[in-house]
Design a protein around this motif. Structure first.
Motif, PDB file in Angstrom:
ATOM      1  N   ALA A  68       0.824  -1.214   0.000  1.00 41.61           N
ATOM      2  CA  ALA A  68       0.000   0.000   0.000  1.00 41.61           C
ATOM      3  C   ALA A  68       0.858   1.264   0.000  1.00 41.61           C
ATOM      4  O   ALA A  68       0.489   2.264  -0.611  1.00 41.61           O
ATOM      5  CB  ALA A  68      -0.923  -0.012   1.209  1.00 41.61           C
ATOM      6  N   ARG A  69       2.010   1.226   0.680  1.00 43.28           N
ATOM      7  CA  ARG A  69       2.776   2.464   0.882  1.00 43.28           C
ATOM      8  C   ARG A  69       4.140   2.513   0.199  1.00 43.28           C
ATOM      9  O   ARG A  69       4.765   3.572   0.143  1.00 43.28           O
ATOM     10  CB  ARG A  69       2.981   2.695   2.383  1.00 43.28           C
ATOM     11  N   SER A  70       4.656   1.350  -0.215  1.00 45.97           N
ATOM     12  CA  SER A  70       5.957   1.249  -0.914  1.00 45.97           C
ATOM     13  C   SER A  70       7.123   1.849  -0.122  1.00 45.97           C
ATOM     14  O   SER A  70       8.033   2.436  -0.722  1.00 45.97           O
ATOM     15  CB  SER A  70       5.898   1.914  -2.292  1.00 45.97           C
ATOM     16  N   SER A  71       7.115   1.685   1.193  1.00 46.70           N
ATOM     17  CA  SER A  71       8.249   2.170   1.980  1.00 46.70           C
ATOM     18  C   SER A  71       9.254   1.037   2.166  1.00 46.70           C
ATOM     19  O   SER A  71       8.877  -0.045   2.638  1.00 46.70           O
ATOM     20  CB  SER A  71       7.753   2.650   3.348  1.00 46.70           C
ATOM     21  N   PRO A  72      10.541   1.254   1.792  1.00 46.45           N
ATOM     22  CA  PRO A  72      11.526   0.161   1.927  1.00 46.45           C
ATOM     23  C   PRO A  72      11.680  -0.339   3.359  1.00 46.45           C
ATOM     24  O   PRO A  72      11.982  -1.509   3.583  1.00 46.45           O
ATOM     25  CB  PRO A  72      12.831   0.778   1.415  1.00 46.45           C
ATOM     26  N   ARG A  73      11.435   0.550   4.335  1.00 49.44           N
ATOM     27  CA  ARG A  73      11.512   0.128   5.741  1.00 49.44           C
ATOM     28  C   ARG A  73      10.540  -1.020   6.022  1.00 49.44           C
ATOM     29  O   ARG A  73      10.883  -1.985   6.702  1.00 49.44           O
ATOM     30  CB  ARG A  73      11.153   1.305   6.664  1.00 49.44           C
ATOM     31  N   LEU A  74       9.320  -0.883   5.481  1.00 46.34           N
ATOM     32  CA  LEU A  74       8.299  -1.912   5.730  1.00 46.34           C
ATOM     33  C   LEU A  74       8.723  -3.251   5.131  1.00 46.34           C
ATOM     34  O   LEU A  74       8.555  -4.301   5.749  1.00 46.34           O
ATOM     35  CB  LEU A  74       6.956  -1.466   5.138  1.00 46.34           C
ATOM     36  N   ASP A  75       9.296  -3.175   3.924  1.00 44.92           N
ATOM     37  CA  ASP A  75       9.767  -4.418   3.289  1.00 44.92           C
ATOM     38  C   ASP A  75      10.833  -5.080   4.155  1.00 44.92           C
ATOM     39  O   ASP A  75      10.811  -6.300   4.362  1.00 44.92           O
ATOM     40  CB  ASP A  75      10.331  -4.095   1.899  1.00 44.92           C
ATOM     41  N   LEU A  76      11.753  -4.288   4.680  1.00 45.91           N
ATOM     42  CA  LEU A  76      12.846  -4.856   5.466  1.00 45.91           C
ATOM     43  C   LEU A  76      12.358  -5.378   6.822  1.00 45.91           C
ATOM     44  O   LEU A  76      12.862  -6.388   7.322  1.00 45.91           O
ATOM     45  CB  LEU A  76      13.975  -3.835   5.634  1.00 45.91           C
ATOM     46  N   TRP A  77      11.353  -4.700   7.414  1.00 43.30           N
ATOM     47  CA  TRP A  77      10.755  -5.226   8.650  1.00 43.30           C
ATOM     48  C   TRP A  77      10.114  -6.577   8.375  1.00 43.30           C
ATOM     49  O   TRP A  77      10.250  -7.529   9.170  1.00 43.30           O
ATOM     50  CB  TRP A  77       9.689  -4.268   9.203  1.00 43.30           C
ATOM     51  N   ALA A  78       9.401  -6.692   7.236  1.00 42.23           N
ATOM     52  CA  ALA A  78       8.727  -7.960   6.899  1.00 42.23           C
ATOM     53  C   ALA A  78       9.757  -9.066   6.661  1.00 42.23           C
ATOM     54  O   ALA A  78       9.619 -10.180   7.179  1.00 42.23           O
ATOM     55  CB  ALA A  78       7.853  -7.772   5.667  1.00 42.23           C
ATOM     56  N   ALA A  79      10.807  -8.740   5.899  1.00 39.86           N
ATOM     57  CA  ALA A  79      11.838  -9.755   5.595  1.00 39.86           C
ATOM     58  C   ALA A  79      12.520 -10.210   6.890  1.00 39.86           C
ATOM     59  O   ALA A  79      12.765 -11.417   7.077  1.00 39.86           O
ATOM     60  CB  ALA A  79      12.860  -9.179   4.627  1.00 39.86           C
ATOM     61  N   SER A  80      12.802  -9.251   7.792  1.00 40.18           N
ATOM     62  CA  SER A  80      13.452  -9.614   9.058  1.00 40.18           C
ATOM     63  C   SER A  80      12.534 -10.497   9.900  1.00 40.18           C
ATOM     64  O   SER A  80      12.985 -11.469  10.517  1.00 40.18           O
ATOM     65  CB  SER A  80      13.802  -8.367   9.868  1.00 40.18           C
ATOM     66  N   ALA A  81      11.234 -10.159   9.916  1.00 37.58           N
ATOM     67  CA  ALA A  81      10.280 -10.971  10.691  1.00 37.58           C
ATOM     68  C   ALA A  81      10.244 -12.395  10.153  1.00 37.58           C
ATOM     69  O   ALA A  81      10.184 -13.358  10.931  1.00 37.58           O
ATOM     70  CB  ALA A  81       8.891 -10.343  10.624  1.00 37.58           C
ATOM     71  N   ILE A  82      10.313 -12.538   8.832  1.00 38.23           N
ATOM     72  CA  ILE A  82      10.254 -13.882   8.250  1.00 38.23           C
ATOM     73  C   ILE A  82      11.544 -14.657   8.560  1.00 38.23           C
ATOM     74  O   ILE A  82      11.499 -15.848   8.882  1.00 38.23           O
ATOM     75  CB  ILE A  82       9.957 -13.808   6.739  1.00 38.23           C
ATOM     76  N   GLU A  83      12.673 -13.981   8.511  1.00 41.78           N
ATOM     77  CA  GLU A  83      13.936 -14.671   8.856  1.00 41.78           C
ATOM     78  C   GLU A  83      13.894 -15.194  10.290  1.00 41.78           C
ATOM     79  O   GLU A  83      14.229 -16.356  10.548  1.00 41.78           O
ATOM     80  CB  GLU A  83      15.110 -13.709   8.694  1.00 41.78           C
ATOM     81  N   VAL A  84      13.481 -14.333  11.215  1.00 36.31           N
ATOM     82  CA  VAL A  84      13.453 -14.750  12.633  1.00 36.31           C
ATOM     83  C   VAL A  84      12.320 -15.761  12.854  1.00 36.31           C
ATOM     84  O   VAL A  84      12.493 -16.729  13.615  1.00 36.31           O
ATOM     85  CB  VAL A  84      13.320 -13.526  13.560  1.00 36.31           C
ATOM     86  N   GLY A  85      11.197 -15.567  12.165  1.00 32.93           N
ATOM     87  CA  GLY A  85      10.092 -16.530  12.254  1.00 32.93           C
ATOM     88  C   GLY A  85      10.523 -17.899  11.780  1.00 32.93           C
ATOM     89  O   GLY A  85      10.147 -18.928  12.355  1.00 32.93           O
ATOM     90  N   LEU A  86      11.329 -17.921  10.727  1.00 36.36           N
ATOM     91  CA  LEU A  86      11.823 -19.203  10.206  1.00 36.36           C
ATOM     92  C   LEU A  86      12.746 -19.879  11.214  1.00 36.36           C
ATOM     93  O   LEU A  86      12.716 -21.108  11.370  1.00 36.36           O
ATOM     94  CB  LEU A  86      12.553 -18.962   8.882  1.00 36.36           C
TER      95      LEU A  86
END
Lengths: 226, 234
Positions: A68-86
């Motif tokens: 919705a917002r195209s902010s790179p911060r949000l993408d990196l928060w999501a990627a980090s959450a998935i790494e730690v979630g994994l």
């Protein structure tokens, strides 16, 4: 200069895990009425499972926000959450397998819906990391990861409702902790792992963000022709 | 522009291209044929018909799953080669309609493949589920709609990756489809009148329970796909 080499939240998380280990070793009753001694691993297995589901839900929501917002911060928060979630998911699977071996005599049971759906979720999010690895262009990487992050979050309700829907599971819906010592250890363990995984998540984000900023500065430097 | 005429126009264009080029369905069929052939060789005939009838449906669905990825990876080939995708993105066509047309076309191809594969299955495993054919085709269609609903979005994404992204497409799509496939396999015990893999996957669900699950997953995949597909093409 720092007096202590680790950040505060990480120190607290590890201290909590050590405290849980101490409680499991010296405080909590060594055997449960129904499932015996093997239940002790529950204090490590359950917090990882809950945190893994939480992190994947957060990743799905943040991926949607990125779209919705195209902010790179949000993408990196999501990627980090998935790494730690994994990571949490891997710990859940490993501790679960050890528990299964002690309780049922086998490491893995293909008939068990909870085990199977968690393994499928692990594979899906491993695919997310594989997808990110195939792309260099940051905007495209963030966009495609955002799309897949939303789609992959469909796994979370499937895992959560697996036993109710598919039935026939050896996996307990919940472990009945009857004594105060057990409930206290569970609370300490849950808090410790929550703090620890949150610290990991924040650390991974900072690593990704530093790399992102470095790449941005490098591109600006090349563009300026210096 | 009205969505429905555009949808049928795009669907007709896709089918016409497939009739002219004859690439997707024959390639998928050949791939599925190879899977079933290798599986039929692997089944120990000396152990009797029971084993082949018990694991045969598993091979049947695995063949469909992997043949479907072959079709999906080719589904955007023509658009990519001719630069058509850029034209569609810049045209006033609603990209959600384009997505639905693409899902409809690929679903049609895979359902054709599945029906053809039933005959091949009968040939290799000496059994055709004639008495449960209606239920089986219904289950196949429901599975395929959800499969293609998720697959078209992922194919649109991976087609732009290095080397066409065929491997990444499989890595992303297959785990997403396993819960669906698992339920279908459990239900296949009814359709193929056997106990699948010796009952290792559990028994069939109630028919109403099964169809609710399939329709719910289809609806989720189609809605998510419809909303995300325009983002992917951006």
């Amino acid at each position: 200069m720092r007096l202590f080499p680790l950040p505060l939240h990480l120190t607290l998380g590890w201290a909590g895990v050590l405290a849980t280990l101490g409680l499991v070793g010296f405080y909590v009753p060594t055997a449960d009425k129904t499932i015996g001694e093997s239940y002790l691993i529950f204090f490590f297995h359950f917090p990882s499972a809950v945190n893994c589901l939480n992190l994947f839900v957060i990743a799905g929501v943040v991926s949607g926000l990125y779209l919705a917002r195209s902010s790179p911060r949000l993408d990196l928060w999501a990627a980090s959450a998935i790494e730690v979630g994994l990571l949490a998911c891997t710990i859940t699977l490993v501790t679960g397998s050890i528990w299964a071996r002690a309780a049922w005599g086998i490491f893995w049971d293909v008939r068990d819906p909870r085990l199977m759906t968690v393994a499928i979720m692990w594979l899906t999010y491993a695919g997310y990391l594989a997808l990110r690895g195939t792309m260099d262009e940051p905007v495209k990487k963030a966009l495609f990861s955002g799309v897949f992050g939303v789609i992959a979050a469909i796994n979370v309700p499937i895992v959560y409702f697996a036993i109710q829907f598919f039935g026939q599971s050896h996996h307990p819906m919940n472990v009945d902790l009857t004594q105060f010592e057990m409930r206290l250890t569970e609370a300490v363990g849950a808090t410790a792992f929550l703090v620890l995984y949150t610290a990991f998540w924040r650390m991974r984000f900072r690593v990704h963000w530093s790399r992102h900023e470095l790449n941005r500065m490098e591109s600006a430097f090349h563009r300026s022709g210096i | 522009m009205k969505a429905l005429p555009i949808f049928f126009k795009l669907l007709g264009w896709d089918i016409l291209r497939e009739i002219r080029r004859r690439e997707t369905i024959p390639n998928m069929l050949l791939f599925a044929l190879l899977v079933l052939f290798v599986a039929s060789v692997g089944v120990d005939r000396d152990s009797g018909v029971k084993i082949s009838s018990s694991v045969g449906p598993v091979f049947f669905w695995v063949a469909i799953l992997f043949a479907g990825t072959v079709g999906l990876s080719q589904s955007f080939a023509a658009e990519r080669e001719g630069g058509v995708l850029g034209g569609i993105v810049t045209s006033p066509i609603d990209l959600g309609t384009f997505y639905l047309a693409k899902v409809a076309a690929t679903t049609l191809y895979v359902v054709v493949l599945e029906i053809a594969l039933l005959f091949v299955y009968g040939f290799f495993f000496s059994f055709v589920p004639a008495s449960q054919l209606g239920g089986l085709i219904g289950a196949m269609s429901l599975f395929t709609v959800g499969y293609m609903g998720a697959g078209v979005v992922l194919a649109a994404m991976t087609t732009t990756l290095r080397g066409g992204g065929e491997v990444v497409l499989r890595i992303l799509l297959v785990p997403l489809m396993i819960p669906f496939l698992w339920v279908i396999l459990r239900q296949s015990g009814l359709f193929f009148q056997t106990e699948i893999a010796g009952g290792a996957l559990g028994g069939p669900l109630r028919q109403s329970h099964f169809f609710t699950f399939c329709v719910a997953l289809d609806a989720i995949y189609l809605t998510v796909g419809y909303l995300l597909f325009p983002k992917v093409l951006e």
